[in-house]
Design an enzyme around this catalytic site. Structure first.
Site, mmCIF file in Angstrom:
data_model
loop_
_atom_site.group_PDB
_atom_site.id
_atom_site.type_symbol
_atom_site.label_atom_id
_atom_site.label_comp_id
_atom_site.label_asym_id
_atom_site.label_seq_id
_atom_site.Cartn_x
_atom_site.Cartn_y
_atom_site.Cartn_z
ATOM 1 N N ILE A 1 0.592 -8.318 20.094
ATOM 2 C CA ILE A 1 1.738 -8.609 19.230
ATOM 3 C C ILE A 1 3.059 -8.304 19.944
ATOM 4 C CG2 ILE A 1 2.897 -7.916 17.085
ATOM 5 C CD1 ILE A 1 -0.044 -7.333 16.033
ATOM 6 N N HIS B 1 0.811 -1.229 0.000
ATOM 7 C CA HIS B 1 0.000 0.000 0.000
ATOM 8 C C HIS B 1 0.838 1.270 0.000
ATOM 9 C CE1 HIS B 1 -3.613 -2.463 1.695
ATOM 10 N NE2 HIS B 1 -3.452 -2.610 0.397
HETATM 11 P P1 NAD Z 1 -7.088 -3.516 10.137
HETATM 12 O O1 NAD Z 1 -7.273 -2.195 10.828
HETATM 13 O O2 NAD Z 1 -8.134 -3.992 9.224
HETATM 14 O O3 NAD Z 1 -6.870 -4.660 11.231
HETATM 15 C C1 NAD Z 1 -5.921 -4.552 12.253
HETATM 16 C C2 NAD Z 1 -6.106 -5.748 13.164
HETATM 17 O O4 NAD Z 1 -5.055 -5.705 14.134
HETATM 18 C C3 NAD Z 1 -7.429 -5.747 13.935
HETATM 19 O O5 NAD Z 1 -8.091 -6.964 13.691
HETATM 20 C C4 NAD Z 1 -6.994 -5.602 15.405
HETATM 21 O O6 NAD Z 1 -7.772 -6.403 16.272
HETATM 22 C C5 NAD Z 1 -5.568 -6.094 15.396
HETATM 23 N N1 NAD Z 1 -4.704 -5.461 16.399
HETATM 24 C C6 NAD Z 1 -4.589 -4.132 16.648
HETATM 25 N N2 NAD Z 1 -3.629 -3.918 17.587
HETATM 26 C C7 NAD Z 1 -3.171 -5.142 17.951
HETATM 27 C C8 NAD Z 1 -2.177 -5.580 18.869
HETATM 28 N N3 NAD Z 1 -1.462 -4.718 19.574
HETATM 29 N N4 NAD Z 1 -1.960 -6.916 19.017
HETATM 30 C C9 NAD Z 1 -2.691 -7.813 18.271
HETATM 31 N N5 NAD Z 1 -3.603 -7.448 17.359
HETATM 32 C C10 NAD Z 1 -3.852 -6.131 17.197
HETATM 33 O O7 NAD Z 1 -5.674 -3.463 9.472
HETATM 34 P P2 NAD Z 1 -5.163 -4.041 8.084
HETATM 35 O O8 NAD Z 1 -5.599 -5.463 7.933
HETATM 36 O O9 NAD Z 1 -3.717 -3.709 8.022
HETATM 37 O O10 NAD Z 1 -5.934 -3.171 6.996
HETATM 38 C C11 NAD Z 1 -5.997 -1.776 7.158
HETATM 39 C C12 NAD Z 1 -5.476 -0.935 6.017
HETATM 40 O O11 NAD Z 1 -5.162 0.329 6.575
HETATM 41 C C13 NAD Z 1 -4.219 -1.415 5.420
HETATM 42 O O12 NAD Z 1 -4.497 -1.478 4.094
HETATM 43 C C14 NAD Z 1 -3.138 -0.331 5.693
HETATM 44 O O13 NAD Z 1 -2.610 0.130 4.473
HETATM 45 C C15 NAD Z 1 -3.857 0.806 6.307
HETATM 46 N N6 NAD Z 1 -3.337 1.325 7.614
HETATM 47 C C16 NAD Z 1 -1.989 1.380 7.862
HETATM 48 C C17 NAD Z 1 -1.524 1.843 9.088
HETATM 49 C C18 NAD Z 1 -0.025 1.879 9.340
HETATM 50 O O14 NAD Z 1 0.739 2.027 8.407
HETATM 51 N N7 NAD Z 1 0.409 1.724 10.594
HETATM 52 C C19 NAD Z 1 -2.418 2.269 10.071
HETATM 53 C C20 NAD Z 1 -3.818 2.229 9.778
HETATM 54 C C21 NAD Z 1 -4.241 1.731 8.540
#
Ligand code: NAD
Length: 248
Positions: free
Chosen positions: A238, A121
């Protein structure tokens, strides 16, 4: 429960392939989209603001986007224990590829080599011109916003600038997705970490790895559609669990 088993799979593996999502960065202070504290869970309207069609058509949407980029949590974020465990996995010579949906570059900051990180992404640390394709560091564009340009245009051609991320409604880069799927096919152990596995085509990497004979391990706080397919599922934090699973 399966901790020792997973450790022995990793010890015996030659090619571990990892898929990460927003969940690996929440402990670095970057909210995810779909978790309980997710950006979209709390404000469903926010999803519209990351839609490419609104962004290209409406200067007010772009001005709002630049304002929120100024305050992006990534600028102050540091890699956490989860990111560091994946850097250590590469040090051990086990990591074949690290596919990430994240745009924050925390994997590279943790010490994973850029050649191993497949950013499906894109990255928020760069900007791209939607007209001529020029790319430049995000911080330079943010300096212009701070200096008063509400919607800074491309300096080469005057086109619209955007973060070098894949927005909603935008095409994925086919070569990058193909590379991710090739990596999944080569895996003997495939770890899906901090991803709700709801975004296709990349969630399909789990199926590709499974069909190619890999063991599938899922570490995510909430259930995913692939939990039944997986060989081991950990619904845990995590930062706490990944270092234990990957301990040498
Ligand atoms: P998502 O938000 O759909 O899912 C994240 C998952 O992580 C959730 O199911 C949640 O329960 C779990 N989670 C959150 N914190 C956790 C922890 N500390 N320990 C264990 N599990 C945990 O995320 P996705 O599948 O990556 O899809 C979201 C989209 O948003 C992606 O396409 C990405 O590009 C973008 N995004 C990126 C960022 C980043 O770069 N950090 C942040 C937000 C969204």
């Amino acid at each position: 429960m399966h901790t020792d088993e997973v450790r022995s799979w990793v010890d015996q593996a030659e090619r571990v392939v990892v898929l990460t999502g927003a969940g690996i960065s929440t402990e670095s202070g970057i909210p995810d989209f779909r978790g309980p504290q997710g950006v979209w869970t709390k404000n469903p309207q926010a999803e519209k603001l990351s839609n490419i069609h609104y962004y290209m058509a409406d200067a007010d949407v772009r001005k709002a986007a630049w304002k929120s980029r100024l305050e992006h949590p990534a600028w102050n974020a540091k890699p956490n224990a989860g990111h560091l465990a994946l850097a250590a996995l590469e040090q051990r010579g086990k990591l074949h590829a690290l596919i990430t949906q994240n745009i924050d570059e925390l994997h590279q900051m943790a010490g994973n080599s850029p050649e191993r990180v497949i950013e499906v992404h894109g990255t928020v640390r760069k900007v791209i011109c939607m007209a001529c394709g020029m790319t430049a560091p995000m911080q330079k564009a943010l300096d212009r916003v701070r200096a008063g340009e509400e919607d800074p245009p491309c300096r080469d051609c005057g086109g619209i600038l955007k973060s070098a991320t894949i927005s909603f409604g935008q095409q994925l880069v086919p070569e990058v997705i193909a590379r991710a799927m090739r990596a999944a096919m080569a895996a003997d152990v495939f770890l899906a970490i901090g991803t709700s596995l709801q975004v296709y085509p990349i969630a399909g990497a789990v199926e590709v790895a499974k069909a190619a004979g890999a063991r599938i391990v899922i570490l995510n706080a909430e259930p995913t559609p692939f939990d039944e397919t997986a060989d081991a599922v950990f619904r845990e934090s995590i930062g706490t669990t990944l270092p234990v699973l990957l301990q040498n």
